[in-house]
Design a protein around this motif. Structure first.
Motif, PDB file in Angstrom:
ATOM      1  N   ARG A   6     -59.799  76.397  -1.322  1.00 19.68           N
ATOM      2  CA  ARG A   6     -58.977  77.423  -0.702  1.00 19.68           C
ATOM      3  C   ARG A   6     -57.579  76.840  -0.514  1.00 19.68           C
ATOM      4  NH1 ARG A   6     -59.530  82.778   1.073  1.00 19.68           N
ATOM      5  NH2 ARG A   6     -57.501  83.332   1.892  1.00 19.68           N
ATOM      6  N   ASP A   7     -56.559  77.486  -1.065  1.00 22.15           N
ATOM      7  CA  ASP A   7     -55.162  77.062  -0.943  1.00 22.15           C
ATOM      8  C   ASP A   7     -54.435  78.146  -0.169  1.00 22.15           C
ATOM      9  OD1 ASP A   7     -52.458  76.546  -1.300  1.00 22.15           O
ATOM     10  OD2 ASP A   7     -52.786  75.575  -3.234  1.00 22.15           O
ATOM     11  N   ARG A   8     -54.054  77.860   1.116  1.00 20.27           N
ATOM     12  CA  ARG A   8     -53.473  78.907   1.958  1.00 20.27           C
ATOM     13  C   ARG A   8     -52.140  79.399   1.421  1.00 20.27           C
ATOM     14  NH1 ARG A   8     -56.031  79.829   6.651  1.00 20.27           N
ATOM     15  NH2 ARG A   8     -57.580  78.303   7.335  1.00 20.27           N
ATOM     16  N   SER A   9     -51.363  78.535   0.752  1.00 26.40           N
ATOM     17  CA  SER A   9     -50.060  78.971   0.252  1.00 26.40           C
ATOM     18  C   SER A   9     -50.195  80.000  -0.841  1.00 26.40           C
ATOM     19  CB  SER A   9     -49.272  77.765  -0.271  1.00 26.40           C
ATOM     20  OG  SER A   9     -49.959  77.178  -1.372  1.00 26.40           O
ATOM     21  N   SER A  10     -51.241  79.915  -1.645  1.00 23.87           N
ATOM     22  CA  SER A  10     -51.447  80.893  -2.724  1.00 23.87           C
ATOM     23  C   SER A  10     -52.677  81.748  -2.493  1.00 23.87           C
ATOM     24  CB  SER A  10     -51.602  80.175  -4.080  1.00 23.87           C
ATOM     25  OG  SER A  10     -52.736  79.338  -4.043  1.00 23.87           O
ATOM     26  N   TRP A 355     -67.214  85.497  -3.279  1.00 26.09           N
ATOM     27  CA  TRP A 355     -67.146  85.300  -1.834  1.00 26.09           C
ATOM     28  C   TRP A 355     -66.921  83.817  -1.562  1.00 26.09           C
ATOM     29  CZ3 TRP A 355     -71.799  83.895   1.500  1.00 26.09           C
ATOM     30  CH2 TRP A 355     -71.410  83.729   2.839  1.00 26.09           C
ATOM     31  N   LEU A 356     -65.824  83.519  -0.886  1.00 25.24           N
ATOM     32  CA  LEU A 356     -65.500  82.156  -0.507  1.00 25.24           C
ATOM     33  C   LEU A 356     -65.954  81.946   0.939  1.00 25.24           C
ATOM     34  CD1 LEU A 356     -64.059  79.556  -1.461  1.00 25.24           C
ATOM     35  CD2 LEU A 356     -62.001  80.446  -0.367  1.00 25.24           C
ATOM     36  N   ALA A 357     -66.963  81.106   1.156  1.00 26.61           N
ATOM     37  CA  ALA A 357     -67.576  80.953   2.478  1.00 26.61           C
ATOM     38  C   ALA A 357     -66.889  79.871   3.302  1.00 26.61           C
ATOM     39  CB  ALA A 357     -69.058  80.607   2.327  1.00 26.61           C
ATOM     40  N   ASN A 358     -66.679  80.168   4.566  1.00 29.23           N
ATOM     41  CA  ASN A 358     -66.196  79.193   5.535  1.00 29.23           C
ATOM     42  C   ASN A 358     -64.938  78.470   5.066  1.00 29.23           C
ATOM     43  OD1 ASN A 358     -68.414  79.836   7.160  1.00 29.23           O
ATOM     44  ND2 ASN A 358     -69.686  78.286   6.150  1.00 29.23           N
ATOM     45  N   GLY A 359     -64.027  79.223   4.495  1.00 31.28           N
ATOM     46  CA  GLY A 359     -62.749  78.653   4.086  1.00 31.28           C
ATOM     47  C   GLY A 359     -62.827  77.643   2.967  1.00 31.28           C
ATOM     48  N   GLY A 360     -63.940  77.608   2.216  1.00 35.50           N
ATOM     49  CA  GLY A 360     -64.026  76.711   1.073  1.00 35.50           C
ATOM     50  C   GLY A 360     -65.268  75.837   1.032  1.00 35.50           C
ATOM     51  N   GLU A 361     -66.239  76.069   1.930  1.00 34.83           N
ATOM     52  CA  GLU A 361     -67.462  75.264   1.923  1.00 34.83           C
ATOM     53  C   GLU A 361     -68.233  75.454   0.617  1.00 34.83           C
ATOM     54  OE1 GLU A 361     -71.651  74.819   4.409  1.00 34.83           O
ATOM     55  OE2 GLU A 361     -69.929  75.827   5.332  1.00 34.83           O
ATOM     56  N   PHE A 362     -68.323  76.674   0.147  1.00 30.79           N
ATOM     57  CA  PHE A 362     -68.915  76.949  -1.163  1.00 30.79           C
ATOM     58  C   PHE A 362     -68.413  78.306  -1.636  1.00 30.79           C
ATOM     59  CE2 PHE A 362     -72.026  78.672   1.842  1.00 30.79           C
ATOM     60  CZ  PHE A 362     -72.263  79.937   1.326  1.00 30.79           C
ATOM     61  N   LEU A 363     -68.613  78.562  -2.907  1.00 31.37           N
ATOM     62  CA  LEU A 363     -68.230  79.831  -3.537  1.00 31.37           C
ATOM     63  C   LEU A 363     -69.447  80.478  -4.161  1.00 31.37           C
ATOM     64  CD1 LEU A 363     -66.178  81.903  -4.707  1.00 31.37           C
ATOM     65  CD2 LEU A 363     -65.931  80.374  -6.664  1.00 31.37           C
ATOM     66  N   LEU A 364     -69.687  81.740  -3.848  1.00 32.71           N
ATOM     67  CA  LEU A 364     -70.769  82.509  -4.440  1.00 32.71           C
ATOM     68  C   LEU A 364     -70.145  83.644  -5.246  1.00 32.71           C
ATOM     69  CD1 LEU A 364     -73.884  82.738  -4.557  1.00 32.71           C
ATOM     70  CD2 LEU A 364     -73.713  84.391  -2.674  1.00 32.71           C
ATOM     71  N   GLU A 365     -70.529  83.729  -6.510  1.00 33.90           N
ATOM     72  CA  GLU A 365     -69.926  84.724  -7.397  1.00 33.90           C
ATOM     73  C   GLU A 365     -71.017  85.472  -8.161  1.00 33.90           C
ATOM     74  OE1 GLU A 365     -65.969  84.688 -10.034  1.00 33.90           O
ATOM     75  OE2 GLU A 365     -67.506  83.317 -10.779  1.00 33.90           O
ATOM     76  N   GLY A 366     -70.890  86.797  -8.227  1.00 30.93           N
ATOM     77  CA  GLY A 366     -71.828  87.623  -8.978  1.00 30.93           C
ATOM     78  C   GLY A 366     -71.097  88.504  -9.963  1.00 30.93           C
TER      79      GLY A 366
END
Length: 391
Positions: A6-10, A355-366
């Motif tokens: 997760r990159d807050r600037s972008s 879905w990006l969980a908890n600000g970057g803990e993991f990514l789930l994609e469907g």
């Protein structure tokens, strides 16, 4: 390879009696481009890695796919119609014509017009490990990626009753074997169905170095010259296999991404070059794959977009059975019309959700991808679910 952050600037993420005869002539296998209509790449597997920045580190990924198809297309893009030849050796069996009757057909008996039906399901788990170093070569970071699939495949084939060549029918009636005019086409029909099979096991290992180049603030490119090693379970006489065959594939790829403040877009181009399968003399033609994705954040942690792919075979299939016995040739021969090149083609498109969980803990994609425009292969749809996590 899939990584994410997760990159807050972008706000961007970085990122699976007739039965005996039928068995004798079941070598009249269903014509499919490449070997069994398969290739050593899962179109659609690319995801957020195509539309996200990439930073050094270790990453793990598990992609899961469920693919289903109930259509199989021929060289004209319509339902596959099987044509072939019942060899003299098969005709000589007691349940066919016997040695005397088979003697009238030194070139075998030709048939055509068997409309092939299919129901096939593939379920796979594709675990991958990726590492990108902070060390650079020629301005780009270097690393590696490896993936070993776990696969279950189920294929159920059927067909209509084919028609024998008119000249062969006349000869059969002339030698008093008119019953064979009916029994032989039904045996071909049963032989096609006999190719139905299912299997599960470990697939073929993929390994590759990677080279990643940042191009300014919003663009990057990744090069991965992948080698696929035949580690998977494979039987040349079986239609469904966890592995693809006793041959190697070299698959260089180039991936490009533009990561902006609105839509993020990316694409991956791959070329697959195959050696000849040592178990059946078959050489699948070389294939071009293009995967693409466009994604946009619709909330703080959710993004939505479109994904798709192109599969286009650009060289012909071939088969060399020199050195094989007659019995082996009957078992291994692929009845595809190799004079046309037997080249596969298909396109696909569909929605993707991440879905990006908890600000970057993991990514789930469907995602759901629907195929269309197929030639010399199945046409179906795939559901993908991918979990990516930094390690």
């Amino acid at each position: 390879m899939n990584t994410f952050r997760r990159d807050r600037s972008s706000a961007r993420m970085l990122t699976l009696k007739t039965v005996a005869l039928a068995a004798a002539i079941s070598a009249s296998s269903v014509a499919l481009a490449a070997e069994n209509g398969n290739q050593r790449y899962s179109p659609g597997i690319g995801g957020s890695d195509m539309t996200s920045p990439l930073v050094p580190g270790w990453y793990g990924q598990v992609a899961m796919v469920a693919y289903h198809a109930s259509k199989i297309k021929g060289n004209d893009g319509k339902q596959l119609q099987q044509s072939g030849n019942i060899p003299q050796a098969a005709l000589a069996s007691p349940t066919a014509l016997g040695p005397t009757g088979a003697g009238f057909f030194p070139q075998g008996i030709n048939y055509s017009g068997a409309k092939v039906g299919i129901k096939t399901d593939t379920y796979a788990i594709l675990p991958r490990i990726t590492y990108l170093s902070s060390e650079q070569v020629l301005g780009g970071n270097i690393g590696f990626t490896a993936m070993l699939p776990l696969v279950r495949r189920e294929i159920e084939l059927s067909s209509t009753v084919p028609t024998l060549a008119a000249a062969n029918v006349a000869t059969l009636n002339g030698i008093g074997a008119s019953a064979a005019v009916t029994s032989l086409p039904r045996a071909v029909q049963a032989g096609i169905a006999a190719k139905s099979s299912d299997t599960y096991g470990i697939g073929d290992l993929e390994v590759s170095p990677i080279w990643h180049l940042e191009i300014g603030d919003h663009q990057h490119m990744t090069v991965a010259p992948t080698v696929i090693i035949p580690t998977g379970d494979y039987d040349a006489s079986r239609r469904a296999n966890a592995g693809f065959g006793n041959f190697y594939t070299f698959r260089p790829s180039v991936q490009y991404a533009f990561v902006g403040d609105g839509w993020d877009v990316g694409a991956r181009l791959l070329l697959s070059f195959n050696t000849r399968n040592k178990d059946n003399g078959y050489r699948s033609g070389n294939v071009l794959n293009i995967d693409y994705q466009a994604m946009k954040f619709v909330s703080e942690d959710i993004r939505l977009g479109l994904q798709g792919y192109v599969v286009e075979q650009f060289t012909d299939d071939s088969q060399d059975l020199t050195g094989y016995s007659v019995a082996q040739r009957m078992l291994l021969a692929n009845s595809a019309d190799l004079s046309t090149g037997n080249k596969m083609r298909v396109y696909a498109a569909g929605p993707a959700l991440g879905w990006l969980a908890n600000g970057g803990e993991f990514l789930l994609e469907g995602k759901f991808l629907k195929e269309f425009g197929a030639k010399n292969r199945t046409e179906g749809q795939a559901f993908w679910l991918t979990l990516s996590k930094p390690l």
